[in-house]
Design a protein around this motif. Structure first.
Motif, short mmCIF file in Angstrom:
data_model
loop_
_atom_site.label_atom_id
_atom_site.label_comp_id
_atom_site.label_asym_id
_atom_site.label_seq_id
_atom_site.Cartn_x
_atom_site.Cartn_y
_atom_site.Cartn_z
N ARG A 1 -54.46 -38.46 -43.26
CA ARG A 1 -54.52 -37.00 -43.12
C ARG A 1 -55.76 -36.64 -42.30
NH1 ARG A 1 -53.83 -34.10 -48.81
NH2 ARG A 1 -55.92 -34.94 -49.06
N ALA A 2 -55.67 -35.50 -41.60
CA ALA A 2 -56.79 -35.02 -40.80
C ALA A 2 -56.87 -33.50 -40.92
CB ALA A 2 -56.64 -35.43 -39.34
N TRP A 3 -58.06 -33.00 -40.63
CA TRP A 3 -58.28 -31.55 -40.67
C TRP A 3 -57.78 -30.94 -39.37
CZ3 TRP A 3 -59.67 -29.16 -45.02
CH2 TRP A 3 -60.24 -29.94 -46.03
N ARG A 4 -56.93 -29.91 -39.51
CA ARG A 4 -56.39 -29.20 -38.36
C ARG A 4 -56.39 -27.70 -38.66
NH1 ARG A 4 -57.13 -33.46 -36.38
NH2 ARG A 4 -55.68 -34.76 -35.24
N GLU A 5 -56.45 -26.93 -37.59
CA GLU A 5 -56.35 -25.47 -37.70
C GLU A 5 -54.86 -25.13 -37.69
OE1 GLU A 5 -58.87 -21.78 -37.19
OE2 GLU A 5 -59.51 -23.85 -37.25
N VAL A 6 -54.39 -24.52 -38.77
CA VAL A 6 -53.00 -24.11 -38.88
C VAL A 6 -52.99 -22.63 -39.25
CG1 VAL A 6 -50.80 -24.47 -40.07
CG2 VAL A 6 -52.32 -26.42 -39.66
N ASP A 7 -52.42 -21.82 -38.37
CA ASP A 7 -52.39 -20.36 -38.58
C ASP A 7 -53.78 -19.80 -38.87
OD1 ASP A 7 -49.60 -20.34 -38.21
OD2 ASP A 7 -49.27 -20.81 -40.33
N GLY B 1 -65.23 -36.77 -36.26
CA GLY B 1 -63.79 -36.86 -36.08
C GLY B 1 -63.11 -36.20 -37.26
N SER B 2 -61.91 -35.71 -37.06
CA SER B 2 -61.25 -34.89 -38.07
C SER B 2 -60.53 -35.66 -39.18
CB SER B 2 -60.27 -33.95 -37.39
OG SER B 2 -59.28 -34.69 -36.69
N ALA B 3 -60.56 -36.99 -39.14
CA ALA B 3 -59.92 -37.78 -40.19
C ALA B 3 -60.53 -37.43 -41.55
CB ALA B 3 -60.06 -39.27 -39.93
N GLU B 4 -59.69 -37.34 -42.56
CA GLU B 4 -60.14 -36.96 -43.90
C GLU B 4 -61.30 -37.82 -44.39
OE1 GLU B 4 -58.15 -36.17 -48.30
OE2 GLU B 4 -57.10 -37.49 -46.89
N GLU B 5 -61.23 -39.13 -44.21
CA GLU B 5 -62.27 -40.03 -44.70
C GLU B 5 -63.59 -39.84 -43.95
OE1 GLU B 5 -59.26 -41.04 -43.66
OE2 GLU B 5 -58.29 -41.72 -45.50
N THR B 6 -63.50 -39.57 -42.65
CA THR B 6 -64.70 -39.37 -41.84
C THR B 6 -65.45 -38.13 -42.31
OG1 THR B 6 -63.65 -40.42 -39.94
CG2 THR B 6 -65.56 -39.00 -39.49
N VAL B 7 -64.74 -37.02 -42.45
CA VAL B 7 -65.37 -35.77 -42.89
C VAL B 7 -65.92 -35.92 -44.31
CG1 VAL B 7 -64.96 -33.32 -43.36
CG2 VAL B 7 -63.96 -34.39 -41.31
N LEU C 1 -56.03 -29.80 -44.43
CA LEU C 1 -55.61 -31.19 -44.25
C LEU C 1 -54.12 -31.23 -43.97
CD1 LEU C 1 -57.56 -33.08 -47.05
CD2 LEU C 1 -57.74 -33.46 -44.58
N VAL C 2 -53.76 -31.96 -42.92
CA VAL C 2 -52.35 -32.14 -42.60
C VAL C 2 -52.07 -33.64 -42.48
CG1 VAL C 2 -52.16 -29.91 -41.42
CG2 VAL C 2 -52.70 -31.95 -40.09
N LYS C 3 -50.84 -34.00 -42.78
CA LYS C 3 -50.44 -35.41 -42.69
C LYS C 3 -50.37 -35.82 -41.22
CE LYS C 3 -46.99 -38.69 -44.16
NZ LYS C 3 -45.72 -38.92 -44.86
N ILE C 4 -51.06 -36.93 -40.91
CA ILE C 4 -51.08 -37.47 -39.55
C ILE C 4 -50.31 -38.79 -39.52
CG2 ILE C 4 -52.56 -38.38 -37.70
CD1 ILE C 4 -52.85 -35.40 -37.99
N ASP C 5 -50.61 -39.66 -40.50
CA ASP C 5 -49.95 -40.96 -40.61
C ASP C 5 -49.98 -41.71 -39.28
OD1 ASP C 5 -48.73 -42.95 -42.08
OD2 ASP C 5 -46.70 -42.25 -41.61
N TYR C 6 -51.22 -42.02 -38.84
CA TYR C 6 -51.42 -42.60 -37.51
C TYR C 6 -52.38 -43.78 -37.59
CZ TYR C 6 -53.08 -42.89 -32.67
OH TYR C 6 -53.43 -43.33 -31.42
N GLN C 7 -52.02 -44.86 -36.95
CA GLN C 7 -52.88 -46.02 -36.84
C GLN C 7 -53.53 -45.99 -35.47
OE1 GLN C 7 -53.71 -48.52 -39.10
NE2 GLN C 7 -55.16 -49.15 -37.53
N ASP C 8 -54.86 -45.79 -35.44
CA ASP C 8 -55.60 -45.79 -34.18
C ASP C 8 -56.29 -47.14 -34.07
OD1 ASP C 8 -56.96 -45.23 -31.89
OD2 ASP C 8 -58.07 -43.50 -32.69
N ASN C 9 -55.88 -47.94 -33.10
CA ASN C 9 -56.41 -49.29 -32.95
C ASN C 9 -57.53 -49.42 -31.93
OD1 ASN C 9 -54.69 -50.54 -34.86
ND2 ASN C 9 -53.01 -50.42 -33.39
N ASP C 10 -57.90 -48.32 -31.29
CA ASP C 10 -58.89 -48.39 -30.23
C ASP C 10 -60.05 -47.45 -30.53
OD1 ASP C 10 -60.09 -49.14 -27.86
OD2 ASP C 10 -58.62 -48.18 -26.55
N TRP C 11 -61.09 -47.55 -29.73
CA TRP C 11 -62.23 -46.64 -29.82
C TRP C 11 -61.75 -45.25 -29.42
CZ3 TRP C 11 -67.03 -48.26 -31.38
CH2 TRP C 11 -67.26 -49.63 -31.41
#
Length: 180
Positions: free
Chosen positions: A28-34, A139-145, A39-49
């Protein structure tokens, strides 16, 4: 038990970031919605910098060459397993901010207190420079924040528009050095 040596990163050490594993699973990541940050579901594997390896390598070298500060966490084999950098340029109207430009821990050594220790070391350096606060574009990832909030960061009192416009999804945070 992991033995970690923390020391200043030199130009000759910079290429070692290539051996780090920057990957992160973002559930999940923080996003501006309305107009509301949530927090919104992202479900993304980022393998790079984020922004690519070359960007981070270049930024690390520039920080060192421009009188900023870079500190690394090295394992018992002198392998770089984490690093943090702050830039020496002050900015801000009401406070003297310095930018936490980078803070990364290789995947296999996360959640071991290394990031917290690196942040503490760069905070001491910023205090010696007589900065009031550290500015963080997290970065907006839940764990980072969550990491930054857990170490005492709050949302910034004074937004740096140039930094904000680099990535409006980033959480603009600050860490006060005056309460240390």
């Amino acid at each position: 038990m992991l033995s970690v040596n923390y020391r200043t990163i030199l130009i000759d050490d910079c290429e070692q970031i290539n051996e780090m594993n920057p990957s992160q699973y973002i559930k999940r990541a923080w996003r501006e919605v309305d107009g509301i940050r949530q927090l919104v579901k992202i479900d993304y594997q980022d393998n790079d910098w984020p922004n690519g390896y070359d960007h981070h390598f270049k930024s690390l070298k520039e920080t060192i060459l421009n009188e900023g500060y870079a500190v690394g966490a090295f394992d018992e084999n002198n392998r770089l397993i984490g690093f943090a950098t702050i830039n020496h340029d002050f900015f801000g109207e009401n406070y003297k901010y310095v930018l936490l430009d980078q803070l990364f821990i290789t995947l296999e050594h996360r959640n071991k207190g290394i990031g917290k220790k690196l942040f503490s070391i760069v905070s001491e350096k910023a205090l010696k420079w007589k900065a009031d606060k550290i500015y963080i574009c997290a970065g907006s990832a839940e764990e980072t924040v969550a990491f930054y909030f857990a170490i005492g960061c709050i949302e910034v009192m004074e937004i740096n528009n140039k930094l904000y416009e680099n990535d409006p999804r980033d959480f603009q945070l600050e860490f006060s050095l005056k309460r240390r």
